[in-house]
Scaffold this active site. Structure first.
Site, PDB file in Angstrom:
ATOM      1  N   CYS A 136      -1.947  34.392  10.100  1.00 44.13           N
ATOM      2  CA  CYS A 136      -1.636  35.024  11.385  1.00 44.13           C
ATOM      3  C   CYS A 136      -1.354  33.980  12.459  1.00 44.13           C
ATOM      4  CB  CYS A 136      -2.776  35.941  11.803  1.00 44.13           C
ATOM      5  SG  CYS A 136      -2.934  37.390  10.734  1.00 44.13           S
ATOM      6  N   GLU A 169       0.828  -1.213   0.000  1.00 42.59           N
ATOM      7  CA  GLU A 169       0.000   0.000   0.000  1.00 42.59           C
ATOM      8  C   GLU A 169       0.860   1.260   0.000  1.00 42.59           C
ATOM      9  OE1 GLU A 169      -2.128  -0.765   3.558  1.00 42.59           O
ATOM     10  OE2 GLU A 169      -3.398  -2.312   2.680  1.00 42.59           O
ATOM     11  N   PRO A 170       1.672   1.463  -1.024  1.00 41.33           N
ATOM     12  CA  PRO A 170       2.457   2.701  -1.072  1.00 41.33           C
ATOM     13  C   PRO A 170       1.565   3.893  -1.383  1.00 41.33           C
ATOM     14  CG  PRO A 170       2.758   1.474  -3.094  1.00 41.33           C
ATOM     15  CD  PRO A 170       1.915   0.609  -2.187  1.00 41.33           C
TER      16      PRO A 170
END
Length: 421
Positions: A346, A275-276
């Site tokens: 911010c 499952e890369p």
């Protein structure tokens, strides 16, 4: 290798110059290369040649429909962790028999969705989940294939927030209890126990933890078969790292990972799944941004970009490194500058890098964050009411917007003011 290279002094994505895309789309934007996505998938698929296997892309890394379509057409299966990801995979044309459902908190509704739509297997992570899936499957008159995720207590030697194979992590069942839990699962109606699942973490840069985990999985396979279980599929996860900081030693190559799998489990006569996610998508993407100001501080220069932490949160969340390069290639021998690279949000945490030496740039110049194709756009938000940035896909000399930037009116109009106000 990726397909982002300087040509005639200008950074290109495949055959398209980045300033051309910036002029059409505006900044910031994510940019993906079709050629790189397919190449990285094939490295794994071809690396496992000779084994019965399926490469399931871990789509949590990047779940844009166009990206999924590219990989589906190349032959990839999908590893999903939510009902939404399941529906995205199906919408991209992936059949249910090529979708693996992982994750520690699958709901009743998600289970039913996948059973009714078709599923390759559920990777189960706890006894309560086993009981719930049994109940849902039997209520629908179905029997579903399952593996059980075992936690091998192997230190992946990766960032604490992306390690998954230690005993203190929330994932899987302790491997010491596996035989007991498998016996419980085999006795439940609606479940067909077919294999073992094991995944130890993300961004691993050493094969040793994989080897340790695979050895434990082999021993468990033999023990479970001796107990009478038909273990015919091993889901060995993903997690192979990518070179974010290119001056460092490179992580192992996909072929080395695949050869390790062949060495460790090739004798077991099993189907192998991997499952890369990051390695397929990470270096296939850039985040392109424009310099707003260069600000002189007390003891440093700030490079203020129009991209921010809401667009790429990995540095704020993980202290992760992304190489930042100018889109216009610096002249040979050009003197570098040192910047704190920041965005306009911010928050003091809206910092991509501190004391970063890079080519000198000025207001209005374009820069690109390398290795931004995984866990970039999918983790972005509209914090500070900043629109989600567009995503763009390049194929040879063509490019297309695959997620548009919303207008401010579209953002605002999603909110609903109650009638009593």
């Amino acid at each position: 290798m990726d397909h982002f290279l300087y040509r005639d002094g200008v950074l290109h994505a495949e055959d398209v110059p980045l300033p051309e895309i910036a002029a059409a789309v505006g900044t910031p934007f994510y940019l993906y290369s079709t050629a790189t996505l397919t190449r990285h998938f094939r490295l794994f698929d071809e690396g496992l040649a000779g084994l019965d296997h399926l490469v399931c892309y871990a789509m949590k890394a990047n779940s844009n429909q166009a990206v999924l379509k590219v990989l589906a057409e190349a032959g990839a299966g999908m590893d999903v962790v939510s009902g939404g990801e399941y529906l995205r995979a199906k919408a991209a044309g992936v059949p249910g028999e090529k979708i693996v459902f992982s994750g520690v908190g699958k709901t009743r509704e998600e289970m039913a969705l996948a059973i009714q739509g078709g599923i390759r297997q559920f990777n189960l992570e706890s006894e309560p989940e086993m009981l719930l899936l049994s109940e849902v499957a039997t209520s629908l008159g179905a029997t579903v294939p399952v593996t059980i995720r075992v936690n091998p207590d192997v230190d992946a030697k990766t960032h604490a927030k992306i390690a998954t194979g230690k005993s203190e992590n929330k994932f899987g069942i302790p491997i010491s209890r596996a035989r007991e839990v498998y016996a419980q699962a085999a006795a439940l109606p609606g479940l067909e126990v077919i294999g073992i699942d094991c995944h130890i973490g993300s961004q691993l840069t050493d094969l040793t933890p994989f080897a340790e985990a695979f050895d434990l999985v082999v021993s468990l396979t033999e023990a479970l078969r001796a107990d009478g279980h038909d273990i015919r599929r091993l889901d060995l996860g993903g997690g192979l790292g990518i070179p974010y900081e290119r001056s460092n030693e490179a992580p192992p190559l996909p072929i080395e990972f695949c050869n390790l799998i062949k060495e460790k489990v090739g004798h077991l006569d099993v189907e192998v799944e991997i499952e890369p996610g990051r390695l397929i998508a990470g270096n296939a993407g850039l985040l392109v941004s424009k310099v707003i100001f260069v600000k002189e501080g007390e003891d440093r220069q700030f490079l203020i970009l129009d991209a921010a932490m809401n667009d790429l949160i990995r540095p704020a969340m993980y202290d992760s490194y992304h190489e930042v390069i100018p889109v216009i290639e610096p002249a040979p021998g050009a003197e570098p500058a040192t910047y704190d690279i920041v965005g306009p949000v911010c928050e003091s945490g809206d910092t991509f890098a501190k004391r970063r030496a890079m080519a000198k740039v000025g207001a209005g110049d374009l820069v690109a964050f390398r290795s931004a194709g995984a866990y970039g756009a999918v983790m972005s938000s509209e914090y500070n009411s900043r629109p989600m940035v567009p995503e763009v896909l390049v194929h040879e000399h063509q490019f297309a917007v695959i997620r548009p930037r919303p207008t401010f009116d579209e953002m605002i109009n999603r909110d609903i003011i109650p009638e009593w106000m």
